[in-house]
Design a protein around this motif. Structure first.
Motif, PDB file in Angstrom:
ATOM      1  N   GLN A 162      73.718 -11.773  54.499  1.00  0.00           N
ATOM      2  CA  GLN A 162      74.306 -11.851  53.167  1.00  0.00           C
ATOM      3  C   GLN A 162      74.793 -10.466  52.753  1.00  0.00           C
ATOM      4  N   SER A 164      77.071  -8.492  49.703  1.00  0.00           N
ATOM      5  CA  SER A 164      77.628  -8.680  48.353  1.00  0.00           C
ATOM      6  C   SER A 164      77.910  -7.313  47.710  1.00  0.00           C
ATOM      7  N   PRO A 165      78.876  -7.267  46.786  1.00  0.00           N
ATOM      8  CA  PRO A 165      79.647  -8.403  46.241  1.00  0.00           C
ATOM      9  C   PRO A 165      80.774  -8.825  47.178  1.00  0.00           C
ATOM     10  N   GLU A 166      81.264 -10.022  46.979  1.00  0.00           N
ATOM     11  CA  GLU A 166      82.380 -10.569  47.750  1.00  0.00           C
ATOM     12  C   GLU A 166      83.423 -11.155  46.795  1.00  0.00           C
ATOM     13  N   VAL A 168      84.987  -7.173  47.766  1.00  0.00           N
ATOM     14  CA  VAL A 168      84.554  -5.863  47.309  1.00  0.00           C
ATOM     15  C   VAL A 168      85.747  -4.908  47.312  1.00  0.00           C
ATOM     16  N   LEU A 174      78.464  -1.993  49.385  1.00  0.00           N
ATOM     17  CA  LEU A 174      78.031  -3.343  49.728  1.00  0.00           C
ATOM     18  C   LEU A 174      76.520  -3.324  49.942  1.00  0.00           C
ATOM     19  N   ASP A 254      78.502 -12.545  57.924  1.00  0.00           N
ATOM     20  CA  ASP A 254      79.074 -12.794  56.611  1.00  0.00           C
ATOM     21  C   ASP A 254      80.380 -12.027  56.497  1.00  0.00           C
ATOM     22  N   VAL A 256      83.502 -10.427  54.660  1.00  0.00           N
ATOM     23  CA  VAL A 256      83.755  -9.850  53.348  1.00  0.00           C
ATOM     24  C   VAL A 256      85.195  -9.337  53.286  1.00  0.00           C
TER      25      VAL A 256
END
Length: 259
Positions: A162, A164-166, A168, A174, A254, A256
């Motif tokens: 995981q 995040s944010p996505e 970015v 991140l 993940d 991004v």
């Protein structure tokens, strides 16, 4: 795990089996007399990764030779790191030629066997050695004590990576998280694998190759958390190399995007 003993003779040609757990003597160097030899010993896999519910199988095929002919191949046992013996639950032997014998043994590794004392235990993870003896008609012999081995490891899992944010903004931070667990054969659950180094890898969009960005150590619950600078769009993932007792594992990545 099914731990069994086979009938004596030309390695349980009759297929008669009985359930038993035994302690094995410490592994020693191979011993032999005369021209008896094992011409080949093969394992169906070099590593057996076992979880907490499904059994895993292993097949070993050994061929022995002596000019006078092989009277029998006896044993066919696997010896665990804590000196327990696993006997094959199936065994067959044939004579390809007048001077050779070929035996095939099948083993089942199970951390959730219905017989409590036959279950795999955590202390049994690691290198298992094949113990077998080929005996010739002229009384020559060859004993495999420790030269042939297979890894039996606790199965590991990584949660989906995981990030995040996505999406970015380029140059912003991140946060990447995950968790590493492995099979606990004593309790039949997956538990956090603590204090393990796990690689955080990145694959730039349009590339097919991941590169390691940094290594992160799991916390007391097996969790992973770190921050990186987002300089390009792409996919982040965790990759664990494994240990002598635990399987390697790669997490689902993940992707991004940049905004």
């Amino acid at each position: 795990m099914r731990i069994r003993t086979a009938a004596t003779g030309a390695l349980a040609a009759s297929g008669t089996l009985a359930l038993l757990t035994l302690l094995a003597p410490a592994a020693q160097a191979d011993t032999h007399k005369g021209d008896t030899t094992f011409t080949s010993v093969t394992f169906s896999t070099s590593t057996v990764n076992v979880g907490v519910s499904a059994a895993r199988s292993l097949t070993v095929v050994a061929t022995a030779k002596d000019d006078s002919g092989i009277k029998g191949i006896y044993g066919g046992k696997l010896i665990s790191p804590d000196d327990h013996i696993a006997f094959p639950h199936a065994a067959t032997c044939t004579r390809p030629t007048s001077t050779t014998m070929k035996c095939t043994w099948t083993y089942s590794f199970d951390a959730n066997d219905s017989d409590d004392y036959a279950d795999l235990q955590n202390t049994r993870a690691g290198t298992w050695h094949l113990d077998a003896e080929a005996a010739a008609y002229d009384t020559d012999f060859y004993t495999l004590d420790s030269s042939r081995s297979v890894k039996v490891k606790r199965y590991a899992k990584l949660t989906t990576t995981q990030a995040s944010p996505e999406p970015v903004a380029k140059g912003r931070t991140l946060t990447v998280t995950g968790a590493l667990t492995r099979a606990n054969w004593n309790t039949n659950v997956y538990a956090g694998y603590t204090s393990q180094s796990v690689a955080l890898q990145f694959k730039k969009s349009g590339s097919s190759t991941y590169a390691t960005v940094k290594n992160v150590t799991t916390d007391s619950a097996g969790k992973l958390r770190t921050t990186v600078t987002a300089n390009a769009a792409g996919t982040w993932r965790w990759k664990f190399a494994g240990t002598s007792t635990t399987s390697p594992v790669t997490a689902t990545g993940d992707s991004v995007a940049l905004k």
